[in-house]
Design an enzyme around this catalytic site. Sequence first.
Site, PDB file in Angstrom:
ATOM      1  CE  LYS A   5       3.495 -90.886 -67.259  1.00  0.00           C
ATOM      2  NZ  LYS A   5       2.367 -91.271 -66.401  1.00  0.00           N
TER       3      LYS A   5
HETATM    4  C1  LIG Z   1       2.173 -91.096 -65.026  1.00  0.00           C
HETATM    5  C2  LIG Z   1       0.791 -91.282 -64.503  1.00  0.00           C
HETATM    6  C3  LIG Z   1       0.400 -90.805 -63.232  1.00  0.00           C
HETATM    7  C4  LIG Z   1       1.377 -90.148 -62.264  1.00  0.00           C
HETATM    8  O1  LIG Z   1       1.829 -88.886 -62.680  1.00  0.00           O
HETATM    9  P1  LIG Z   1       3.135 -88.225 -62.005  1.00  0.00           P
HETATM   10  O2  LIG Z   1       3.390 -86.999 -62.795  1.00  0.00           O
HETATM   11  O3  LIG Z   1       4.232 -89.248 -62.143  1.00  0.00           O
HETATM   12  O4  LIG Z   1       2.813 -87.941 -60.586  1.00  0.00           O
HETATM   13  C5  LIG Z   1      -0.919 -90.960 -62.857  1.00  0.00           C
HETATM   14  N1  LIG Z   1      -1.819 -91.587 -63.658  1.00  0.00           N
HETATM   15  C6  LIG Z   1      -1.474 -92.056 -64.869  1.00  0.00           C
HETATM   16  C7  LIG Z   1      -2.507 -92.748 -65.693  1.00  0.00           C
HETATM   17  C8  LIG Z   1      -0.171 -91.928 -65.346  1.00  0.00           C
HETATM   18  O5  LIG Z   1       0.156 -92.409 -66.557  1.00  0.00           O
END
Ligand SMILES: *Cc1c(COP(=O)(O)O)cnc(C)c1O
Length: 469
Positions: free
Chosen positions: A112
């Site tokens: 993120k």
């Molecule tokens: C947010 C997240 C996901 C999922 O991603 P999306 O874009 O919501 O599909 C997967 N793994 C981790 C570690 C995350 O923080």
Amino acid sequence: MRYISTRGQAPALNFEDVLLAGLASDGGLYVPENLPRFTVEEIASWAGLPYHELAFRVMRPFVAGSIADADFKRILEETYGVFAHQAVAPLTQLGANEWVLELFQGPTLAFKDFALQLLGRLLDHVLAKRNERVVIMGATSGDTGSAAIEGCKACDNVDIFIMHPHNRVSEVQRRQMTTILGDNIHNIAIEGNFDDCQEMVKASFADQGFLKGTRLVAVNSINWARIMAQIVYYFHAALQLGAPHRSVAFSVPTGNFGDIFAGYLARNMGLPINQLIVATNRNDILHRFMSGNRYDKDTLHPSLSPSMDIMVSSNFERLLFDLHGRNGAAVSALMDEFKATGKLSVEDDRWTEARRLFDSLAVDDEQTCATIAEVHGQTGYLLDPHTAIGVKAARECRRSLALPMVVLGTAHPVKFPEAVEKAGIAAVPQLPPHLADLFQREERCSVLPNDLKAVQDFVSQHGNRGKPL
Ligand SMILES: *Cc1c(COP(=O)(O)O)cnc(C)c1O
């Protein structure tokens, strides 16, 4: 570039307004009116570029008309300069033609950071130009909160309020939020659960009187700028593995469908991707759609991969829009039906198209731990539980052994020690150098009751760099 709503009723906006908008006024999500498409020659000419320079070339069409080239270049260099690894998104080989794309080298050790480091800087740039300040409110059960706070800590024109359920997030995750200190950073521990936090954010967006005219901004994964930033690393990884002269497959640990939707866009922009795998945990609404045309809301199943624990996938609407020939009225009708019944399915030919675009698999906690143990046994490499789900799905669904398979490594295993322990691995993952003193750092956090008025009073008392709005 102009952006249109998936429900067809909201006005088209430019990039700057989309950045500040969040949801469209008709309840839809914004998508680019026309997707840029790059030629093979163009993509080939980008081989070997540093990450921020590739990012500039991939994202430039999306911000055209809103952000000047020189500013965008500087912002991107700063953004990806904070990543711990020189390659920003390094590839690690796990097996024959099988790779993990390590997207956890950023400040908070999860993918993120790629989007939220950029989002904070873009917001600050646009707000400085407008001479405006905004308030961000968000709810988190973990990853998003720390990445959003890290992304906003250097913003002069943003105050950020992140709520988490008091005593219900792991100590590492709490400390990653509460040890980032700044006049404009406000951690709130709510005496309630995650849903209580999220409800208060929703209620605050619905009635913004307490903000006295200050704009409220969302940083959840429906924000278009987050999707845009995630397109880049598909190009970065594929170029290193021989694209555009060779196709590459991706397996993506998926919750809200943001990350994999970025891969779908990369393919539509000209990147040769021969397979996109939606890898879910037990919260498998997307797998049920892909395998049986049933997008039905289920209850929440807490899992060892909590960042993928969702009941509905907020970005799925963006795919529905394309599956329906970009017909906003059709999407609007489907979403109304889903709201009323908690169920949705599409016409056969549209579903067939979805199956042509994506493969999918749901992986439970037991298989997740088994995969962590298997890969550790084979290579000594430690996977986090989210990435392990991607590896499992890659191995089960792979269509070609001759083409590279890239699993998106979405988090560092140190963030999820419980899964590593359950996998029977004795070696405890260590915090990387930039977080080594996390447990010694000063924490700052306010505990508030589960009460909307108390939260909104707190925001209006502190929303201007700690002073009243
Ligand atoms: C947010 C997240 C996901 C999922 O991603 P999306 O874009 O919501 O599909 C997967 N793994 C981790 C570690 C995350 O923080």
